[in-house]
Design a protein around this motif. Structure first.
Motif, PDB file in Angstrom:
ATOM      1  N   ILE A 151     -14.806  -0.274  -2.097  1.00 16.04           N
ATOM      2  CA  ILE A 151     -14.837   1.191  -2.132  1.00 16.04           C
ATOM      3  C   ILE A 151     -15.980   1.687  -3.012  1.00 16.04           C
ATOM      4  CG2 ILE A 151     -13.565   3.261  -2.827  1.00 16.04           C
ATOM      5  CD1 ILE A 151     -10.975   1.699  -2.163  1.00 16.04           C
ATOM      6  N   SER A 152     -16.094   1.127  -4.205  1.00 11.30           N
ATOM      7  CA  SER A 152     -17.154   1.570  -5.120  1.00 11.30           C
ATOM      8  C   SER A 152     -18.536   1.276  -4.563  1.00 11.30           C
ATOM      9  CB  SER A 152     -16.981   0.907  -6.494  1.00 11.30           C
ATOM     10  OG  SER A 152     -15.954   1.538  -7.230  1.00 11.30           O
ATOM     11  N   LYS A 207      -3.915   9.627  -2.310  1.00 14.37           N
ATOM     12  CA  LYS A 207      -4.139   9.237  -0.925  1.00 14.37           C
ATOM     13  C   LYS A 207      -3.064   9.905  -0.076  1.00 14.37           C
ATOM     14  CE  LYS A 207      -2.800   5.187   0.561  1.00 14.37           C
ATOM     15  NZ  LYS A 207      -2.605   3.729   0.751  1.00 14.37           N
ATOM     16  N   PHE A 239      -5.217   0.129  -8.223  1.00 13.31           N
ATOM     17  CA  PHE A 239      -6.629  -0.208  -8.384  1.00 13.31           C
ATOM     18  C   PHE A 239      -7.171   0.123  -9.772  1.00 13.31           C
ATOM     19  CE2 PHE A 239      -7.974  -0.198  -3.605  1.00 13.31           C
ATOM     20  CZ  PHE A 239      -7.090  -1.243  -3.375  1.00 13.31           C
ATOM     21  N   TYR A 279     -11.417   6.175  -5.702  1.00 16.50           N
ATOM     22  CA  TYR A 279     -10.051   5.670  -5.548  1.00 16.50           C
ATOM     23  C   TYR A 279      -9.204   6.081  -6.745  1.00 16.50           C
ATOM     24  CZ  TYR A 279     -11.597   1.755  -8.576  1.00 16.50           C
ATOM     25  OH  TYR A 279     -12.089   0.991  -9.612  1.00 16.50           O
ATOM     26  N   ALA A 309     -11.163  -2.710  -4.477  1.00 18.97           N
ATOM     27  CA  ALA A 309     -11.770  -1.608  -5.229  1.00 18.97           C
ATOM     28  C   ALA A 309     -13.290  -1.724  -5.227  1.00 18.97           C
ATOM     29  CB  ALA A 309     -11.234  -1.594  -6.663  1.00 18.97           C
ATOM     30  N   THR A 352      -7.934  15.051  -0.296  1.00 20.76           N
ATOM     31  CA  THR A 352      -7.086  13.989   0.251  1.00 20.76           C
ATOM     32  C   THR A 352      -7.022  14.130   1.757  1.00 20.76           C
ATOM     33  OG1 THR A 352      -5.736  14.223  -1.752  1.00 20.76           O
ATOM     34  CG2 THR A 352      -4.873  12.810  -0.008  1.00 20.76           C
ATOM     35  N   LYS A 400       0.857  -1.188   0.000  1.00 20.96           N
ATOM     36  CA  LYS A 400       0.000   0.000   0.000  1.00 20.96           C
ATOM     37  C   LYS A 400       0.893   1.238   0.000  1.00 20.96           C
ATOM     38  CE  LYS A 400      -2.168  -0.805   3.848  1.00 20.96           C
ATOM     39  NZ  LYS A 400      -1.560  -2.084   4.280  1.00 20.96           N
ATOM     40  N   PHE A 430     -11.487  -0.749   4.006  1.00 21.16           N
ATOM     41  CA  PHE A 430     -11.924  -0.294   2.693  1.00 21.16           C
ATOM     42  C   PHE A 430     -13.437  -0.082   2.617  1.00 21.16           C
ATOM     43  CE2 PHE A 430      -7.774  -2.055   2.028  1.00 21.16           C
ATOM     44  CZ  PHE A 430      -7.207  -1.230   1.068  1.00 21.16           C
ATOM     45  N   ASN A 475     -16.629   4.176  -9.904  1.00 22.59           N
ATOM     46  CA  ASN A 475     -15.513   5.013  -9.451  1.00 22.59           C
ATOM     47  C   ASN A 475     -15.333   6.241 -10.331  1.00 22.59           C
ATOM     48  OD1 ASN A 475     -13.195   5.259  -7.549  1.00 22.59           O
ATOM     49  ND2 ASN A 475     -12.040   5.237  -9.457  1.00 22.59           N
ATOM     50  N   ARG A 502     -13.901  13.685   2.050  1.00 24.94           N
ATOM     51  CA  ARG A 502     -13.475  12.525   2.833  1.00 24.94           C
ATOM     52  C   ARG A 502     -14.235  12.386   4.156  1.00 24.94           C
ATOM     53  NH1 ARG A 502     -11.345   9.216  -0.801  1.00 24.94           N
ATOM     54  NH2 ARG A 502     -10.076  10.409  -2.260  1.00 24.94           N
TER      55      ARG A 502
END
Length: 447
Positions: free
Chosen positions: A223-224, A329, A269, A264, A220, A396, A159, A257, A297, A422
């Motif tokens: 997240i989506s 990020k 990803f 993202y 991913a 971010t 990561k 996640f 995304n 965020r």
């Protein structure tokens, strides 16, 4: 102690090489970029990654880590040669393997003793076999078929922002090989990194290659999915933070996640999702879930822009927007596929002036936004970005943005409007200072 050669000194190669060196191995890092190699010899790094500079400096000083442009020097007497070059996406979403194949060709041309060649870069299923064929062909052309070698798939799971820690204490190490002896050597190499008993998984090469794609697309997808639920919350009600807490308590789901946001980005990803879609297409299979993950995304990256458009209208001429965070990020300077690319460009195209701050990514942003230089001002302090701003946009989630001085912000801003990409802030706290507050999936001011 093993002698190791890393072909490629990008994100994966530099982290991997420095970490191997720190465990007592002799590591040569090879790259065709002479400027990069000259800088690395002076411990000037091409990327920002927490803890990496100190690691490179220490192992350079102690003689375990070296840099060169000559691959022949790098693989001389080496037991292992890792291919860690880039695999950027082509226009159709497939991975560009030209750097992988060029590295394999160069290795085949130079090797004169038994060598374990390891594909560490993220590569489509079947690439390890192609690397083996290329090396075998190079040996045949020069009548060196007697030189033995093996090719292994060893995908990385790093990561950005925590890569050194991830490498030093991996959740698992995946090794793809059908050779029992090679598997034992790879286990020996990684043994110092798994003292906490996390597994070293031996499997066939194709399974190892697919494991990397499957892992990244799964993450991913989470997240989506949360971003899509967040958009629904903004329409029908509900708070995505409460929902996250509710589903994370299910041990089958867990906590990782599940944060809604501006989408993202990064080097892994987006590229890996598109490559999996493309791999399915080439083999007659529609990857419906991966396709939906990608589409959601891309839509999410425009979500903050839609909020801003709804609040201020289509034309933003004469308006000034402060931006906190440009990297995809925190704890990295990586701008690849960052949501800020879509947000900043969209606002400039609508006539806005951008004043941006990021703790690490400004140099990279200046290159990425080169065509928009007349419309972006970069500042060295987060509070400078809000001076005379009609709104602040948090993109971010760097830690220093979590508890800003709202009183100071109030005295600096032209209009007290905050778009939180965020979900960092508390409604009541923001309202006390008179801010209009827009966030994602918390049904605040709605859609």
């Amino acid at each position: 102690m093993m002698k190791i050669c890393m072909v490629g000194t990008g994100y994966v190669g530099l982290v991997t090489g420095a970490c191997f060196a720190d465990m007592g191995n002799e590591v040569w890092c090879v790259d065709v970029d002479e400027v990069k190699i000259t800088n690395l010899k002076a411990a000037i790094l091409p990327i920002y990654e927490p803890g990496l500079k100190e690691l490179v400096e220490r192992n350079l000083k102690e003689g375990r880590l070296r840099f060169t442009t000559e691959i022949k020097l790098g693989i001389e007497d080496a037991l292992l040669c890792f291919i860690t070059v880039g695999t950027p996406p082509c226009e159709d979403g497939s991975a560009d393997l030209s750097y992988i194949f060029s590295a394999a060709q160069a290795i085949g041309q130079c090797m004169n003793h038994y060598l374990i060649v390891v594909t560490k870069s993220t590569v489509p299923v079947g690439t390890t076999e192609k690397v083996r064929d290329i090396i075998r062909q190079e040996l045949k052309v020069s009548a060196r078929e007697h030189v033995g070698f093996d090719v292994v798939s060893n995908p990385e799971f790093l990561k950005e922002g925590a890569a050194v820690e991830d490498f030093m204490r991996p959740d698992r190490v995946v090794i793809g090989t059908e050779n029992i002896g090679t598997a034992e050597l790879m286990k020996q190499l990684y043994k110092p990194f798994v003292r906490n008993q996390n597994p070293i998984l031996i499997m066939d090469t194709k399974s190892a290659e697919m494991t990397k794609y499957a892992a990244n697309v799964m993450l991913a997808a989470r997240i989506s999915f949360m971003n899509e639920i967040a958009q629904l919350c903004d329409i029908v009600g509900g708070d995505i933070t409460n929902i996250r807490t509710g589903i994370a308590a299910d041990h089958r789901i867990g906590r990782q996640f599940l944060y809604a946001g501006a989408g993202y980005g990064g080097s892994c990803f987006p590229k890996d999702v598109k490559e999996l879609i493309n791999l399915g297409y080439k083999n007659g299979l529609e990857m419906a879930i991966a396709t939906a993950v990608h589409e959601v995304n891309e839509r999410q990256k425009h979500y903050l822009v839609d909020m801003i458009r709804k609040r201020f209208g289509e034309k933003l001429d004469g308006m000034r927007f402060g931006v906190w965070g440009l990297a995809f990020k925190p704890q990295t300077d990586d701008m690849r596929e960052a949501p800020s690319l879509v947000i900043v460009q969209s606002l400039i195209n609508m006539g806005a002036k951008i004043v941006a701050f990021d703790p690490q990514a400004i140099k990279e942003a200046q290159q990425v936004f080169e065509d928009y230089a007349d419309h972006i001002q970069y500042v060295g302090d987060m509070m400078e970005a809000v001076n005379d701003a009609d709104a602040l946009i948090l993109i971010t989630d760097w830690r220093q943005f979590r508890q800003p001085d709202f009183s100071d912000m109030k005295s600096r801003m032209r209009q007290l409007v905050l778009f939180d990409g965020r979900n960092q802030y508390d409604f009541e706290q923001i309202e006390k200072y008179g801010f209009e507050y827009y966030c994602i999936g918390r049904n605040y001011r709605g859609k």
